[in-house]
Each structure stands twice: as structure tokens, then as C-alpha cells.
Design an enzyme around this catalytic site. Structure first.
Site, PDB file in Angstrom:
ATOM      1  N   HIS A 148      34.779  31.257  29.114  1.00 47.70           N
ATOM      2  CA  HIS A 148      36.037  30.459  29.982  1.00 47.70           C
ATOM      3  C   HIS A 148      36.404  31.803  30.423  1.00 47.70           C
ATOM      4  O   HIS A 148      37.127  32.376  30.045  1.00 47.70           O
ATOM      5  CB  HIS A 148      36.882  29.552  28.733  1.00 47.70           C
ATOM      6  CG  HIS A 148      38.019  28.877  30.005  1.00 47.70           C
ATOM      7  ND1 HIS A 148      39.105  29.880  30.555  1.00 47.70           N
ATOM      8  CD2 HIS A 148      38.165  28.210  29.410  1.00 47.70           C
ATOM      9  CE1 HIS A 148      39.758  28.416  30.676  1.00 47.70           C
ATOM     10  NE2 HIS A 148      39.516  27.496  30.488  1.00 47.70           N
ATOM     11  N   ARG A 178      45.741  27.216  35.902  1.00 47.27           N
ATOM     12  CA  ARG A 178      45.315  27.354  37.594  1.00 47.27           C
ATOM     13  C   ARG A 178      45.547  25.671  38.053  1.00 47.27           C
ATOM     14  O   ARG A 178      45.307  25.544  39.318  1.00 47.27           O
ATOM     15  CB  ARG A 178      43.861  28.118  38.098  1.00 47.27           C
ATOM     16  CG  ARG A 178      44.415  29.303  37.038  1.00 47.27           C
ATOM     17  CD  ARG A 178      42.716  30.008  37.287  1.00 47.27           C
ATOM     18  NE  ARG A 178      42.589  29.572  36.021  1.00 47.27           N
ATOM     19  CZ  ARG A 178      40.915  29.110  35.575  1.00 47.27           C
ATOM     20  NH1 ARG A 178      40.057  28.727  36.518  1.00 47.27           N
ATOM     21  NH2 ARG A 178      40.890  28.748  34.249  1.00 47.27           N
TER      22      ARG A 178
END
Ligand SMILES: Cc1cc2nc3c(=O)[nH]c(=O)nc-3n(C[C@H](O)[C@H](O)[C@H](O)COP(=O)(O)OP(=O)(O)OC[C@H]3O[C@@H](n4cnc5c(N)ncnc54)[C@H](O)[C@@H]3O)c2cc1C
Ligand code: SF4
Ligand code: SF4
Ligand code: FES
Lengths: 654, 259
Positions: A257, A277
């Protein structure tokens, strides 16, 4: 090497069921609900307390094309995104079933009592995530996994209450064995007949007898030093399946990740949700540059914005602007961060900056990302509404897993099923965020139903559990107590984690992977001689000594497959073979045991196997131009009506 | 950067135990759970402890640190002076299994006694419509990570084993409130909390709220509103009469309204 008192004196509990589900995360609980609803007497076995499985940690959401936020969304778009995310290596049938059935499985949770965040018109709200064309993740703030696991747990309770009203016994049809670890699967001939395990609480043994076992044990991330995964992720299900004669696929694909915490050192690896994000957060290097624009790969050029202006407009006007590159699939973002740090443009603690503070008002950040706010405040003294976070890649998810039939989740072994993170194929070379929680629900249910049908088809003839297998399993479990003066399991675990992190991590090279394989060989010898202090009552040293065998076996599978695949694709990046090769897209690497027995005698074999070919009606969902980036010229030529496949206009959301 | 800290950890089992002294390295940014893990790795490999997420999300690592119930993974070492002894003991209200691990089965039994969500019969999956403002009240309670620290501090059961039978504890009284406030739950829960789960034994000391790591306002938002509603109904003579007449057997059979 027997227990001092001789293993024959060892007693054990015996439990008879129709279906044993190993694992109480999303996949296991959904499978158990399905099996019970099909009338099976079902056991759920898990290593932690009930409700604490890894699923509880999931933050961002569950991907399902409900079309609540953008009505253009549908299963076809979701299917396309999933295949793209996996770089077309996915088992297309699993990706298809997943995209089609996820909405039903998510809506069903509301009938169990789940409370998702809502849209203005009262439907389930959906958020943007990397690689998903439209807002698609059903969520509850940034604690979706908690909602999912609690909802399923409460559904199990409601079924138990139903059974109580009928039979006077809550556990007459579903019984949970919490803090109980399965160490072996038991077979009768070539079929599954049960499982063997111990109670963590007191170290006593149990034998389950059942014709069907569903593995829902999650992942393998604990083999890496920097990881978002918990102590449970020792690859038990993967190893149990191998030892029972099943096969694993896609083990070279491990998802790092892009955004884990990097500082202080003690929290390194803890996840920073992608929702940061999705909700507007951007990545910057030490020069303040929004560097992701420099890392848009060719295959994604058409869908991602090339300037900050365009990217920023996308949040409010997604139909007329392309997506910000911060929302590229995870493998791309993780590699980009890695490159920036290598190039000397990293943050002080060796990551990059993730900035939400300058993008959203403080109150909104606190409302949308409460647990991130809390996590940084408490663990790193960082106020994310005022300053950027420092983030870097962390081992997060394994795409690889037990090779299963797409429709039933059955492995090569009759009676053995696998669902959730422990199964392989669905996500190809890289999983999109949010596609795991939905995967758990879709394939958990399918596995439960299929296992029930299998048990039903057996009639009265059930495979048996033999005393010899129980005796052998008992002996293996007690072996570490018989060894005096051996090493401590924790030391070996740290060495394993360091090697995997350094040598088979996010960027790989042949020499390093070869080195890792040698180290693993060496560790095998050390694990065989590990010794345990203390007794059998809740003894973590003993538990780890047993888990280490699984970690080693699974790490070897990862390394072997990583060495074999001489290309870079999704969660597998080879420094010495940086290109993605169309020829490799057609190949799955399959691992199985070629010899069994004691740890030292186990040998992992590797075979190449063709990736199933997509039927025409699914191929036609893609533009010709896009397929040509992934497929070989021969494949493209061979497609029926290939030349007639006109590109879809961009506005149709290709 | 690192220094040695004086730790005392309770070690023992259901037959008894004692505080063991350790001197253990502590580094910048570490939490109590990191130190417990270091003890396991270096000095006490069989030290029993529960944990999963190490990020305050799973509620596994509850213990008492210097006498206060805390999640060990969220308790920074920087909150202690370097010469302050840190004492870690198991959660007190539940029986010890070994070291820091306790038998929390009480909580799971109570969970099973709360009647479940009753979905509206006329709505198919996908047809549920609820406004954000209406789900938020129950969502607050659904933040619960089941660390059981509220149940641990509640004086009704902390030193009163005999009350455990009748009292569900703040965690599960809150579950009743959560279902009661669920916009689409079809069950009538007016009396459930009071009559079957011991709401009346709570005298709103708010100790539960104070320890909740999720900052859920258990007392103000769940327990007090339920008490008020019970009182309203009780002292309203009509409701009171109605209740008496309609009252069913203690094992109130809800099968007519469920599933
Ligand atoms: C921090 C974090 C955030 C995430 N966020 C998201 C997200 O937003 N969206 C998304 O889609 N995915 C997300 N993921 C991924 C997703 O949460 C996991 O892939 C998923 O929850 C795995 O579920 P599972 O049911 O397969 O296994 P788990 O939930 O991990 O459950 C595994 C179960 O198996 C049991 N078990 C294992 N071995 C044994 C054994 N030997 N004997 C008995 N029991 C055993 C364990 O005790 C446990 O109960 C996230 C992951 C992490 C770590
Ligand atoms: S407020 Fe009530 S439930 Fe909470 S601790 Fe006090 S008495 Fe117990
Ligand atoms: S309400 Fe708070 S203190 Fe109580 S169990 Fe839940 S999270 Fe823990
Ligand atoms: S380990 Fe999960 S809350 Fe502490």
C-alpha cells in the site's frame, strides 16, 4: 521427537459439524451465514476473539456499483476497472461475478442492520478510490471494516437467537470457537474430513470432523517487516491448503500500500487510508512538487489528468476532467513514492508528504477522516488538519492465494473451499482498494452455499477422521516443547521479516530473491529446532513457533514465483525486468507441494498454467486500443470480430 | 535515543500471581504495547497478551496501566516520566486466564441476550432510505470497538460479581439504545433495557464514558435518553396501565414480529 509423556496420553475434544469455517473475518462470517441458511450445522473457528479479525481494520469502504452517486456506474464499469487494476491477469469469471453480485451483497447488509453513510436522497453514499472510475465505495466514515464485521457478527447472533427459540440452545446450528488455532487439515483418502487445532487459552487440542472446510484465514503480510497486517497474518490458510494437496496461484503478487505511517519507528507500516487521497489529499516530495504527474504509465494515460488544474476540477466535475494521478492503482503510486525517496526527494523520515490540510477545511477533515485524525494525533503528534503526514509503502495484501473454481470457491481438494484474501485469482496482479470487502461478501456467500451443496450431495457417507492423523498432528504441535536450548521463535520471526522485506519486497532482483531462498532454507533448519519456554496456557511463544512453519512455507512460495516471473506487473516489480510483457499475461504460476512430511522435507513445486481466456462478450467491454496494450498480437488476431470492435467514445466512460 | 524503563507486569493465572519487575528499553514514539512485545521477544517469551491492530481499531489490547483502563497500543510512553514505574495489570472485572489476558466471555453472553435488529418486512434489499442525520445517532454507538473497558469500570459489576447476571453493562445497554434509535428497526424496545438488561441499576456516574477510547458519550447519549423514556412511560398512567395489560411472559416472545 515425542512429548516427554508420550503423545498417546494426550486427550482431545471432538466436535462434529457439517461445515467448518476457519476464519471469522468478512469472508468467514458471510460463508457461515450462508451455510447455516442452507441448513448446515456450522462451526466458525478463529485465532482471535470474535469480532477482532483483520476485517475490523478496513477503513475506506466496500466497492459495489450501486450507482447511488453517479448513475452511470454499473457492473460493466466495475468489471473493467477491476481487470485494469489487475493488469488483465485476473480470473475474469471471478471479476465478473464480483462486479455483478457486490451490490446485492452490500444492500443485504442493511437488512442485517448496517448503517452506512447516506446520500442526500437517503441511499448508501459512495466515495472515490484509486482505480475506480466512479464514486463506488460504500462506507461509514473511515471505519467501514468495523461496520462490516459487527454487522455480520450481529447477524450470526440473530441466527443463534432464532435457533435458541427453536431448540433452546444458541449453539445448536452455529458455534463459534474463538481463540482457537487450526494447525492441520485432515483428509480421508483424497477428500477433506476435518481439522485439528488447539485452544489458545489452555493449549488443549480439538478435532473437528466435517466433510467440508472453508478457509477464510486472510493474508500473509506478517512475513514482511513493514506491514499494515496483524500477528494473525501468518499465511495459515495458504499453508494448510498446500499441505492438504491444494494449489496456490499468483503468489508473486503482494500489494504494498503506498501510504503507511513512517514515523515514529514504532508505528511504521500502520495504514493511512486511501480515502485521504479519494477525498482530495495529494502527494508531494521534499521540493513541494506534486510528483504523481510524472508517473502516469502509458496504459493509463487516457484516464488521468496531466495538470494540477485539470486534476482539481475533477472532484467537482468528473465528467469533463480526468482523474488526479494520486488515484492511480496502488502499485503505481507505491512505486512512484519509492522512486522519489530513492532520488533523494523524500521526507525527513524516509517517506513523502501526504497533504490534506491545505485541501479541505479542518472541520471537514475531522468529519470525513475521524480515525486518521485520531491515529496521527495520538501516535505521531501530528495534526493532519494543519500539517502534512509523512507516508511510505507498507505490505498490505496478498493477491495470491488458494486456486479455486470461480463459481464455487472449491480448491483442487474435494470438500476444501477458500474465500476472501486467502483465495487467489480475483484480483489478478493488483487489487483495487475497496474490492476486498466486496470480495469477502460475494465469495464468502458463494463458498458457504457451495460447501452446503457438496455436503448435501454426500448423503450418509461421510469421510472419517483417523486416529493416526490425530496422533501425528498432536505430535507436531507439541514438538517445540520437546526441544531444549533451541532458539526463541521471536528472533527467527524477525530475521524472516527482515529478509522478506529487503530481498522480496516492493522492488525485486533475481540475485536478491535467490539470496532470500537460501535464507529461507536456512531458517527452516532453525525453525525445526525452535524451543519454547513456559507451558501450554496462552503461550504466545509456542503459538508463534507453530505459525512460523506456515510463514516459511508461504514466504518460499512468494519468493519462488517472484524469481520465475521475469517481468513487472502489478504487485510484482522486477528491477532487472522492468517491462510488462504480453506473453507473461497469459501465464499463471501455480505452486503446490511435491513432497510432504516434516518441515525439512516439504518441497514446493512450481508450474506454469494458462490464464483463462475471457469470452468475447466481456472482451467487447474494452476498447481495442486498450486491449492491444496488454495482449499479444496473436491473441488480438485470434479474437473473433477483432477488427470490428470499434472504440467506445470517451464519454461512455471507457 | 533509547533508555531503560522500569516496568511491572502482573504475571499469573486463575490461581494467583504477582507483579514482576523488568527493566526494558524504550525508544522514541513507542507505546506500552511495544514494550510488552519487547519483553516477549527478549525476556519473557511466554508473556500472554492480546492484540491485533496496534492502531486503536480492534479493541483487543485493553489492560490497566497504572490502575487506569487503557488500550495498550494507544498509550504513548512519552506520557510517563522516565523514572515513573509503569505498572501493567489485567482488566479487573473479568477473570484472569493468564498474565494480561482475561476471560471476557461475559460480554459475548450479554451480546447474545439483546434482541437483534428487526428489518422492515415490506422493504427489499436496496430499498432502504434513511437520512444522514437520522443514522448519525446510532452510528455514534456503532463506533464501539468492543474493548469492554466501559464494562470493566462500571461499579455495578466491577466489584459485584452477583450483579453480572442481571446487568448487561454499558456496552450492551448502549446496543439497545442503538437499535432503538435505528430509523428502520421494527421492534419495540421501550422496556427491554429497563426490565431485562438492568438499566435501572445504572446511576449515571459516567465512569464508562470517561474511559471510552472512541469518545462515545455512552451515558449522555445512550443511557440517559433511555432512562428518560422509560420514566415517561412509567409515570404516564395510561401507558402504565397499557403495559400491565399487554405485558407478555418474561421471555417475551417476539417471533410474531421477527423474520
Ligand atoms: C488496515 C487495513 C485497511 C484495509 N482497508 C480496506 C478497505 O477499505 N477496503 C477493502 O476492500 N479492503 C481493505 N483492506 C483489506 C481487507 O480488510 C482484508 O483483505 C480483508 O478484511 C480480509 O478478510 P478475510 O475475511 O479474508 O480475513 P480476515 O478478516 O483477516 O480474517 C481472517 C480470520 O482467519 C482466522 N484465522 C487465520 N488463521 C487461522 C488459523 N490457523 N486457525 C483459526 N483461525 C485462523 C483469523 O483469526 C481471522 O478470524 C484493509 C486491510 C488493512 C490491513
Ligand atoms: S454511567 Fe451507569 S453504566 Fe456507566 S459506569 Fe456509571 S453506572 Fe455504569
Ligand atoms: S463503548 Fe467505548 S469503552 Fe465501551 S466497549 Fe465500546 S469502545 Fe470500549
Ligand atoms: S491492538 Fe487493536 S486496539 Fe490495541
Amino acid at each position: 521427537m515425542t512429548d516427554g509423556n508420550g503423545t498417546t496420553t494426550e486427550t482431545y475434544e471432538r466436535h462434529d459439524f457439517d461445515v467448518i469455517v476457519i476464519g471469522a473475518g468478512g469472508a468467514g462470517l458471510r460463508a457461515a451465514i450462508a451455510a447455516r441458511e442452507e441448513g448446515m450445522r456450522t462451526a466458525i473457528v478463529c485465532k482471535s476473539l470474535f469480532g477482532k479479525a483483520h476485517t475490523v481494520m478496513a477503513e475506506g469502504g466496500a466497492a459495489a456499483a450501486l450507482g447511488n452517486v453517479n448513475p452511470k456506474d454499473n457492473w460493466k464499469v466495475h468489471f473493467r476497472d477491476t481487470m485494469r487494476g489487475g493488469k488483465f491477469l485476473n480470473n475474469y469469471r471471478m471479476a465478473e461475478l464480483h462486479a455483478k453480485e457486490a451490490p446485492q451483497r452490500v444492500w443485504e447488509l442493511e437488512t442485517y442492520g448496517a448503517l452506512f453513510d447516506r446520500t442526500k436522497d437517503g441511499r448508501i453514499s459512495q466515495r472515490n478510490f484509486g482505480g475506480h472510475e466512479y464514486p463506488r465505495l460504500a462506507h461509514v466514515g473511515d471505519r467501514t471494516g468495523l461496520e462490516l464485521i459487527r454487522t455480520l457478527q450481529q447477524k450470526i447472533v440473530s441466527l443463534q437467537q432464532e435457533d435458541f427459540r427453536e431448540t433452546g440452545d444458541y449453539e445448536s446450528r452455529i458455534k463459534v470457537f474463538a481463540e482457537c488455532t487450526v494447525t492441520e487439515l485432515i483428509k480421508d483418502g483424497d477428500r477433506i474430513s476435518g481439522a485439528f487445532g488447539y485452544w489458545r487459552e489452555n493449549g488443549r487440542f480439538l478435532v473437528f470432523s466435517a466433510p467440508a472446510v472453508i478457509l477464510a484465514t486472510g493474508g500473509i503480510g506478517k512475513s514482511f517487516k513493514v506491514t499494515s497486517n496483524s500477528w494473525e497474518y501468518t499465511g495459515d490458510g495458504h499453508a494448510l491448503a498446500l499441505r492438504a494437496g491444494a494449489s496456490l496461484i499468483n503468489m508473486e503478487f503482494v500489494q504494498f500500500h503506498p501510504t503507511g505511517m513512517v514515523s515514529p519507528p514504532s508505528v511504521k507500516g500502520i495504514l493511512v487510508t486511501e480515502s485521504v487521497r479519494g477525498d482530495g489529499g495529494v502527494l508531494k516530495n521534499s521540493e513541494g512538487e506534486r510528483f504523481m504527474f510524472n508517473y502516469i504509465p502509458d496504459v493509463f494515460k487516457a484516464q488521468y489528468a496531466t495538470s494540477a488544474e485539470e486534476a482539481d476540477k475533477w472532484y467537482t466535475d468528473p465528467d469533463n476532467n480526468r482523474r488526479p494521478p494520486e488515484l492511480l492503482p496502488r502499485d503505481e503510486v507505491a512505486r512512484a513514492i519509492n522512486s522519489e525517496v530513492k532520488a533523494g526527494r523524500g521526507s525527513p523520515s524516509g517517506g513523502v508528504f501526504l497533504d490534506i490540510a491545505s485541501r479541505l477545511p479542518a472541520a471537514e477533515i475531522q468529519r470525513k477522516l475521524p480515525s486518521m485524525y485520531h491515529q496521527f494525533k495520538e501516535l505521531a503528534d501530528v495534526d493532519i488538519t494543519a500539517e502534512p503526514m509523512e507516508v511510505g509503502p507498507t505490505c498490505h495484501y496478498v493477491m495470491g492465494g488458494v486456486e479455486v473454481d470461480a463459481d464455487t470457491q472449491q480448491s483442487r481438494v474435494p470438500g476444501l473451499y477458500a474465500a476472501g484474501e486467502v483465495s487467489g485469482g480475483m484480483h489478478g496482479s493488483n487489487r483495487l482498494g475497496g474490492n476486498s470487502l466486496s470480495d469477502l461478501l460475494v465469495f464468502g456467500m458463494r463458498a458457504g452455499v457451495a460447501a452446503a451443496q457438496y455436503v448435501g450431495s454426500l448423503g450418509g457417507t461421510r469421510p472419517a477422521v483417523s486416529e493416526e492423523t490425530v496422533a501425528a498432528a498432536t505430535e507436531a504441535a507439541l514438538a517445540p516443547f520437546a526441544i531444549q536450548g533451541g532458539e526463541n521463535a521471536f528472533t527467527i520471526q524477525q530475521d524472516l521479516q527482515q529478509s522478506m522485506n529487503d530481498l522480496v519486497g516492493i522492488i525485486r532482483k533475481a540475485e536478491e530473491v535467490e539470496q532470500a531462498l537460501l535464507t529461507l532454507q536456512d531458517l527452516r533448519g532453525r525453525v525445526a529446532k525452535v524451543s519454547v519456554a513456559g507451558g501450554r496456557v496462552f503461550n504466545p511463544g509456542w503459538h508463534l513457533a507453530l505459525d512460523l512453519r506456515n510463514m516459511l512455507l508461504v514466504s518460499e512460495c512468494v519468493a519462488k514465483a517472484a524469481l520465475e516471473r521475469t517481468e513487472s506487473r502489478g504487485g510484482h516489480t522486477r528491477d532487472d525486468h522492468p517491462a510488462m510483457e504480453s506473453e507473461w499475461r497469459k501465464i499463471n504460476l501455480v505452486l503446490s507441494l511435491t513432497s510432504t512430511g516434516r518441515l525439512e522435507d516439504e518441497t514446493v513445486g512450481l508450474e506454469r498454467q494458462p490464464v483463462p481466456t475471457m469470452p468475447t462478450e466481456l472482451l467487447q467491454l474494452f476498447e481495442w486500443g486498450e486491449l492491444s496494450k496488454y495482449m499479444t498480437p496473436e491473441e488480438l488476431e485470434g479474437l473473433p470480430g477483432a477488427t470490428k470492435m470499434a472504440p467506445l467514445p470517451e464519454s461512455e466512460g471507457a | 535515543m533509547g533508555y531503560d524503563h522500569h516496568f511491572r507486569v502482573w504475571r499469573g493465572d486463575d490461581t494467583g500471581g504477582e507483579l514482576d519487575d523488568f527493566s526494558v528499553e524504550v525508544n522514541d514514539g513507542e507505546v506500552v504495547l511495544d514494550i510488552i512485545h519487547r519483553l516477549q521477544a527478549t525476556q519473557a517469551p511466554d508473556l500472554a497478551v492480546r492484540w491485533n491492530c496496534k492502531a486503536g481499531k480492534c479493541g483487543s489490547c485493553s489492560a490497566e496501566v497504572n490502575g487506569k483502563p487503557r488500550l495498550m497500543c494507544m498509550t504513548r510512553m512519552s506520557t510517563f516520566d522516565k523514572d515513573e514505574v509503569v505498572t501493567v495489570t489485567p482488566i479487573r472485572t473479568f477473570p484472569v486466564i493468564r498474565d494480561l489476558v482475561t476471560d471476557v466471555s461475559y460480554n459475548y453472553e450479554k451480546a447474545r441476550e439483546i434482541p437483534s435488529f428487526v428489518p422492515p418486512a415490506d422493504l427489499a434489499p436496496g430499498e432502504y432510505r434513511m437520512q444522514q442525520v437520522d443514522v448519525e445517532r446510532s452510528q455514534e454507538f456503532r463506533k464501539c470497538i468492543e474493548c469492554f473497558m466501559c464494562n470493566n469500570v462500571c461499579h455495578v459489576i466491577r466489584d459485584h460479581e452477583e450483579n453480572k447476571e442481571q446487568f448487561a453493562g454499558p456496552r450492551y445497554l448502549m446496543r439497545v439504545a442503538e437499535l432503538d434509535m435505528h430509523p428502520l428497526d421494527q421492534a419495540d424496545r421501550q422496556h427491554e433495557a429497563q426490565e431485562q438488561h438492568g438499566l435501572g441499576m445504572c446511576n449515571i456516574t459516567k465512569c464508562c464514558t470517561e474511559v471510552c477510547p472512541e469518545h462515545i458519550k455512552i451515558t449522555d447519549n445512550a443511557l440517559i435518553p433511555m432512562k428518560e423514556r422509560v420514566v415517561d412511560r412509567r409515570y404516564d398512567p395510561l401507558v402504565w396501565l397499557g403495559n400491565k395489560i399487554l405485558r407478555r411472559t418474561p421471555d417475551r416472545d417476539r417471533s410474531s414480529t421477527t423474520d
